[in-house]
Motif scaffolding. Sequence first.
Motif, short mmCIF file in Angstrom:
data_model
loop_
_atom_site.label_atom_id
_atom_site.label_comp_id
_atom_site.label_asym_id
_atom_site.label_seq_id
_atom_site.Cartn_x
_atom_site.Cartn_y
_atom_site.Cartn_z
N ALA A 146 11.93 -6.35 -10.00
CA ALA A 146 11.06 -6.92 -8.92
C ALA A 146 11.28 -6.05 -7.63
O ALA A 146 10.31 -5.74 -7.10
CB ALA A 146 11.49 -8.28 -8.74
N VAL A 149 9.55 -2.86 -8.28
CA VAL A 149 7.93 -3.12 -8.03
C VAL A 149 7.44 -3.21 -6.52
O VAL A 149 6.49 -2.93 -6.35
CB VAL A 149 7.52 -4.38 -8.82
CG1 VAL A 149 6.22 -4.91 -8.45
CG2 VAL A 149 7.59 -4.25 -10.52
N VAL A 217 3.72 -4.76 -12.79
CA VAL A 217 3.77 -6.30 -12.58
C VAL A 217 3.56 -6.78 -13.65
O VAL A 217 4.13 -8.04 -14.14
CB VAL A 217 2.56 -6.36 -11.62
CG1 VAL A 217 2.44 -7.88 -11.52
CG2 VAL A 217 2.85 -5.96 -10.25
#
Length: 225
Positions: A146, A149, A217
């Motif tokens: 995360a 990203v 994602v």
Amino acid sequence: MGIYVIVILFMGLSMWVSWRLKSKFKKYSEIPLQSGYTGREIAEMMLADNGIHDVKVISVAGRLTDHYNPADKTVNLSEYVYEARSAAAAAVAAHECGHAVQHARAYSFLKFRSAMVPALSIASRYMQWIILIGIFMLQTTPVPLAIGVALFGLTTIFSFVTLPVEFDASKRALAWISSNNIVTQQELAMSKDALKWAAMTYVVAALGSLATLLYYVSLLMGRRD
């Protein structure tokens, strides 16, 4: 599998656009400019005409290495542009001066992009390692991926912010070389074509970055399945 195909397609498209740009630049570099001005002379004239007297025009090694450096206020022209007298050289020299004009006029998108550079330099240094670790640890925790990203998202935003900066610099360049009789109408068409393909490299890079971001994602979201 759709996202994988899209990423591969953009990789191929990027290579093709890069080839087209080099091909166009080579073609238009071989056609003498009727005005006889060199890239250096064109750059110096455009800067002076816009009231910019604190920017130096210098030569740098390489091909297609032309750029404007706002940090030391230099227009860096490749050795193939600096002393060249062609439509391609005119287009590139004026385009890089377009960035100098943006800097002098405090063009909003250039200011925003410049403000992103410090954060982007940090992000690009660690991003790929964090993403790689995140992929390996995905089944344990989504946190590293995360973070990766989010960092990659920053680089994608930067790619898209770059687009109006490049388009505007080309618009300023073409308007100036046309209104100041630096090029003929035929040479202007060549200059437009050369800058169009240069702009396409940024468009493909931005879309490719977006496709890659969507891929990461999808990995992150797939963990929820």
